[in-house]
Design an enzyme around this catalytic site. Structure first.
Site, PDB file in Angstrom:
ATOM      1  N   HIS A   1      -5.513  21.953  26.986  1.00  0.00           N
ATOM      2  CA  HIS A   1      -5.466  20.582  27.492  1.00  0.00           C
ATOM      3  C   HIS A   1      -6.000  19.524  26.550  1.00  0.00           C
ATOM      4  O   HIS A   1      -5.847  18.331  26.828  1.00  0.00           O
ATOM      5  CB  HIS A   1      -6.155  20.509  28.853  1.00  0.00           C
TER       6      HIS A   1
ATOM      7  N   CYS B   1      -0.336  -2.146 -13.158  1.00  0.00           N
ATOM      8  CA  CYS B   1      -0.199  -2.021 -14.607  1.00  0.00           C
ATOM      9  C   CYS B   1       0.402  -3.295 -15.199  1.00  0.00           C
ATOM     10  O   CYS B   1       1.575  -3.603 -14.966  1.00  0.00           O
ATOM     11  CB  CYS B   1       0.705  -0.811 -14.900  1.00  0.00           C
TER      12      CYS B   1
ATOM     13  N   GLN C   1      -4.631  18.703  24.127  1.00  0.00           N
ATOM     14  CA  GLN C   1      -3.404  18.020  23.701  1.00  0.00           C
ATOM     15  C   GLN C   1      -3.056  16.828  24.589  1.00  0.00           C
ATOM     16  O   GLN C   1      -2.427  15.873  24.177  1.00  0.00           O
ATOM     17  CB  GLN C   1      -2.218  19.002  23.727  1.00  0.00           C
TER      18      GLN C   1
ATOM     19  N   ASP D   1       0.974  -2.727   5.363  1.00  0.00           N
ATOM     20  CA  ASP D   1       1.259  -3.978   6.086  1.00  0.00           C
ATOM     21  C   ASP D   1       2.554  -3.955   6.898  1.00  0.00           C
ATOM     22  O   ASP D   1       2.809  -4.852   7.686  1.00  0.00           O
ATOM     23  CB  ASP D   1       1.374  -5.142   5.093  1.00  0.00           C
TER      24      ASP D   1
ATOM     25  N   ASP E   1       6.826  -3.891  -2.448  1.00  0.00           N
ATOM     26  CA  ASP E   1       7.939  -4.647  -3.054  1.00  0.00           C
ATOM     27  C   ASP E   1       7.714  -4.908  -4.545  1.00  0.00           C
ATOM     28  O   ASP E   1       8.670  -4.907  -5.326  1.00  0.00           O
ATOM     29  CB  ASP E   1       8.249  -5.934  -2.289  1.00  0.00           C
TER      30      ASP E   1
HETATM   31  P1  ADP Z   1       3.008  -3.277  -4.514  1.00  0.00           P
HETATM   32  O1  ADP Z   1       3.994  -2.293  -5.078  1.00  0.00           O
HETATM   33  O2  ADP Z   1       2.058  -2.619  -3.568  1.00  0.00           O
HETATM   34  O3  ADP Z   1       3.696  -4.497  -3.989  1.00  0.00           O
HETATM   35  P2  ADP Z   1       2.169  -4.748  -6.898  1.00  0.00           P
HETATM   36  O4  ADP Z   1       2.925  -5.971  -6.550  1.00  0.00           O
HETATM   37  O5  ADP Z   1       0.795  -4.907  -7.427  1.00  0.00           O
HETATM   38  O6  ADP Z   1       2.048  -3.706  -5.710  1.00  0.00           O
HETATM   39  O7  ADP Z   1       3.029  -3.957  -7.994  1.00  0.00           O
HETATM   40  C1  ADP Z   1       2.578  -2.732  -8.521  1.00  0.00           C
HETATM   41  C2  ADP Z   1       2.986  -2.615  -9.969  1.00  0.00           C
HETATM   42  O8  ADP Z   1       4.415  -2.669 -10.085  1.00  0.00           O
HETATM   43  C3  ADP Z   1       2.495  -3.740 -10.879  1.00  0.00           C
HETATM   44  O9  ADP Z   1       1.166  -3.560 -11.309  1.00  0.00           O
HETATM   45  C4  ADP Z   1       3.451  -3.644 -12.040  1.00  0.00           C
HETATM   46  O10 ADP Z   1       3.106  -2.603 -12.904  1.00  0.00           O
HETATM   47  C5  ADP Z   1       4.758  -3.277 -11.342  1.00  0.00           C
HETATM   48  N1  ADP Z   1       5.539  -4.491 -11.106  1.00  0.00           N
HETATM   49  C6  ADP Z   1       5.469  -5.338 -10.062  1.00  0.00           C
HETATM   50  N2  ADP Z   1       6.348  -6.355 -10.198  1.00  0.00           N
HETATM   51  C7  ADP Z   1       6.969  -6.157 -11.369  1.00  0.00           C
HETATM   52  C8  ADP Z   1       7.998  -6.853 -12.120  1.00  0.00           C
HETATM   53  N3  ADP Z   1       8.539  -7.981 -11.650  1.00  0.00           N
HETATM   54  N4  ADP Z   1       8.403  -6.343 -13.305  1.00  0.00           N
HETATM   55  C9  ADP Z   1       7.870  -5.203 -13.761  1.00  0.00           C
HETATM   56  N5  ADP Z   1       6.908  -4.523 -13.129  1.00  0.00           N
HETATM   57  C10 ADP Z   1       6.464  -4.973 -11.962  1.00  0.00           C
END
Ligand code: ADP
Length: 752
Positions: free
Chosen positions: A655, A80, A657, A157, A110
């Site tokens: 078995h 988003c 299992q 990952d 992250d």
């Molecule tokens: P993942 O959570 O798998 O690492 P992303 O890095 O694409 O995936 O992050 C998912 C969503 O989290 C983004 O599309 C955004 O809406 C939100 N997001 C990520 N980083 C930030 C940020 N620094 N500030 C605000 N929203 C963030």
């Protein structure tokens, strides 16, 4: 907007989807309801939070029924852009307050967790602005002064600091090993080379563990680029030698983010071209892609997600509004809470180190077991043993399998043989366990004799349930001397441990027994002392769970209750863990026993559930849960008493299992145990009075226990350890499968 000062929890899945997310959402929802707290799902991640409306919806017990076994995320995930802006987050805050949500369980990688933390930090300011704009009242703002955040690490990952495993990684490894096992057979038919690309932009976990689990011939990971100018030659040489010595298939695994030391990508296509040009090999590329994300979650992912989801709600309910945002992870089978942003920073630290070319640092940040796995793999990938270091003493070490065959035994033998030979030792294989040692069925194993053993179930060496007695000792002593055996590795279950202890106890009578003996836990029952997990149990659990998923599916339209009996002897591990993974309403274990009162209570619960609309019931019963109230009795009782509302079907899984190829975890753990066992035997064999031991996994670390402690640590009659760490999980299994009175008005319709 009506002022609601009740507090609700919001749960969302965000970023890349991963298997296990559904189990986490189910656990969050049901734990909260059990604690009489309302919970809303926020659909499509932060997108739903920014959009509001029906994207934020109150959850019931049943709205998370029947999702445990599904891949992906039923509440949707998205990336988003709007949430990255303050304006978007302002809308999100308003939408949360409309539903009185001031605690969030964010399930994602992250990026998602960073977003959650940014939002949390801004929360008071956002609320002030909303009050000023007249969008919310001061009273509303005062009701929800802070936003509590708990992050659950979800990413296939396995790239998050703060948890040994992230949700989805184990399932992705299942997909990778299934695919590469399948590719290997077609590659072998045509003597082809396959270059397989797996996911992992900044993290080589899937590539490394996939290679370890499938016995691949070469691997490229982002954290450890190959040595400049020489890697092409080295790789070609290993593959060529492998071919010349009879290897029919060659598999190269490359992580999608693999680079050389200059930072140039190493792609699957470029490796293919290199191999075709230099070796004239028929080489194919397979990019596994999104297959790795998909499919039913493995047992490990279901149970990890369930445990973390439960802990997330407990943390929120026990905390104060000012509670520090945490990431909840699992380290060595224990739930751990770590400061959220510390984990996020450490996670991005690896990517930064790779980007800067600081590869030693990147490997360091991945931790010891990652590094050890890489070094073990470097040896196992060789086509032939390397020349041992000068002055290295050459020992004669033997290996046998004992007890019932457990998936992963072959993997352990292969690793022990190759790692041992590579260090300059002679490895002897004993056929059919201790019976072979008594009868002198002993042969030298060479590098190629264990080819293909990394991936196959059963026991190639052969195993038996023989425990030596009286005159057997003389024969064993004779064979130990005749073959000059200087150390013995016993890979097996209870029988192996008892037999090893018997030999050790006869040391005073037979000087030949003055050799180190090491027992490695390999039993689907997971009933061995000193180890939280034994090799084979994970495979068995996945076999059970796959079968139960199918059984449940067969009956959705027919008001049926299944009583499924699983193995485990007197150890309820398989029953409990499969019950947790399949959402069983009842799990019966010998450890807890069964009484008529239990059965009456459980029966009433089932009848009530079916009357309200439940369509499938599931009871999992350990094979020795109770001598009288066994699966026959329980089926008959439930059938008789429940006949107006449901039918009963009994399934004894038997078995199936024990069979099948080992799961990735069993292969990886077998390899790790083999490396440690070899180290132990080499060290002890050079002592005048060597010790004997059993090896185990405790809190994620390998430990060695003196064999003399075996009787002290076990309940001999029931053949299980005195301490069983997983028994605490029974409570959570119960909480999530049976709604407490008042937890939810429509509770129990869907059951699982
Ligand atoms: P993942 O959570 O798998 O690492 P992303 O890095 O694409 O995936 O992050 C998912 C969503 O989290 C983004 O599309 C955004 O809406 C939100 N997001 C990520 N980083 C930030 C940020 N620094 N500030 C605000 N929203 C963030």
């Amino acid at each position: 907007m009506a002022v609601l000062c009740t507090k609700r929890i919001g749960v969302l899945t965000s970023g890349g989807d991963s298997p296990g997310m559904n189990a986490a959402v189910r656990s969050v929802v049901r734990t909260a309801l059990e604690r009489k707290v309302e919970v809303c799902a926020i659909y499509e991640g932060y997108q739903g939070m920014v959009e509001g409306g029906d994207r934020i919806s109150l959850m019931s017990w049943d709205s998370v029924g029947g999702i445990l076994h599904k891949g992906g995320t039923e509440i949707g995930s998205a990336r988003c852009k709007a949430f990255r802006t303050r304006e978007g987050r302002l809308k999100a805050a308003r939408n949360l307050l409309e539903h009185s949500i001031d605690a969030l369980v964010a399930i994602g990688g992250d990026g998602s967790l960073t977003g959650a933390d940014v939002f949390r930090a801004e929360w008071p300011e956002l609320l002030k602005e909303l009050v000023q704009a007249g969008e919310i009242s001061q009273e509303q703002a005062d009701c929800h002064p802070a936003l509590a955040i708990v992050g659950l690490p979800a990413s296939i990952d396995n790239d998050m600091y703060g948890s040994d495993m992230t949700l989805g990684t184990d399932t992705a490894l299942h997909r990778i090993t299934e695919a590469i096992d399948a590719i290997s057979s077609t590659a072998a038919s045509h003597q082809r080379t396959f270059v397989v690309e797996v996911m992992g932009r900044n993290c080589g976990y899937l590539a490394l563990m996939g290679a370890l689990a499938t016995g691949a011939d070469w691997v490229f990971i982002p954290e450890c680029p190959p040595v400049d100018n020489s890697w092409e030659e080295q790789m070609c040489q290993v593959l060529k030698t492998g071919r010349e010595s009879g290897r029919r298939d060659s598999i190269v695994i490359v992580a999608e983010g693999a680079k050389d030391r200059q930072g140039n990508p190493i792609s699957a296509q470029s490796i293919k071209e290199l191999l075709e040009n230099r070796l004239d090999e028929d080489t194919r590329v397979t990019i596994l892609g999104h297959v790795q994300r998909g499919g039913a979650p493995s047992v490990f992912d279901r149970n990890l997600s369930t445990m973390l989801g439960h802990a997330a709600v407990e943390y929120i309910l026990e905390g104060t509004p000012e509670s520090e945002p945490v990431l909840i992870g699992m380290r060595g089978n224990r739930i751990v809470h770590s400061p959220l942003m510390h984990c996020v920073e450490r996670t991005s630290g690896v990517a930064d180190a790779i980007a800067k070319g600081e590869y030693d640092k990147a490997m360091e940040l991945r931790g010891n077991s990652f590094k050890e796995a890489y070094h073990t793999l470097e040896t196992l990938m060789q086509a032939q043993p390397r020349t041992p270091e000068p002055g290295q003493k050459s020992l004669r070490l033997a290996v046998l399998n004992a007890g019932s065959a457990a998936p992963g035994m072959n993997t352990a033998v292969r690793a022990f043989v190759r790692l041992g030979i590579d260090k300059g030792h002679t490895i002897l294989g004993i056929e059919h366990g201790f019976r072979g040692l008594i009868e002198g069925k002993i042969k030298q194993l060479d590098w190629l004799s264990v080819r293909g053993w990394a991936t196959t179930g059963g026991s190639e060496l052969g195993t038996s349930r023989k425990i030596p007695k009286a005159k057997d000792f003389y024969a064993i002593a004779r064979h130990i001397e005749e073959y000059s055996i200087q150390g013995l590795l016993v890979i097996g279950g209870w029988v192996g441990y008892e037999a090893a202890y018997e030999l050790y106890s006869q040391l005073d009578n037979y000087p030949a027994f003055n050799i180190p003996i090491l027992c490695m836990p390999a039993s689907i029952d997971n009933n061995l002392p000193g180890s939280e997990l034994s090799i084979g149990a994970d495979t068995a659990l996945n076999n059970i769970t796959e079968a139960v998923d199918k059984i449940k599916q067969s009956a959705v339209a027919s008001n049926r209750c299944f009583v499924v009996e699983v193995m485990g002897r007197y150890c309820g591990y398989l029953a409990l863990m499969s019950g947790l993974a399949t959402g069983a309403e009842q799990v019966y274990l010998n450890e807890e026993g069964i009484t008529l009162t239990h059965l009456q209570r459980d029966l009433s619960y089932l009848i009530e559930g079916f009357k309200r609309g439940k369509r499938v019931g599931l009871v999992i019963c350990n094979e020795n849960a109770n001598p009288v109230y066994n699966s026959d009795f329980i089926s008959a009782l439930f059938a008789e008493e429940g006949q107006q509302v449901f039918q009963v079907r009994k399934a004894i899984l038997g078995h199936l299992q024990q069979g099948g190829d080992p799961s990735p975890f069993d292969r990886i753990q077998a390899t790790r145990f083999a490396a440690k066992s070899l180290e132990f035997l080499i060290e002890e064999a050079q002592k005048d009075s060597p010790t004997s031991a059993f090896i185990g996994l405790q809190a994620g670390q390998t430990h060695l226990f003196d064999l003399r402690d075996f009787p002290r640590m076990v309940d001999k009659d029931r053949q299980r350890p005195k301490h069983q760490w997983w028994l605490d999980w029974q409570l959570i299994s119960r909480i999530l499968s049976q709604p407490a009175a008042g937890a939810c008005p429509t509770a129990g319709v869907c059951g699982s």
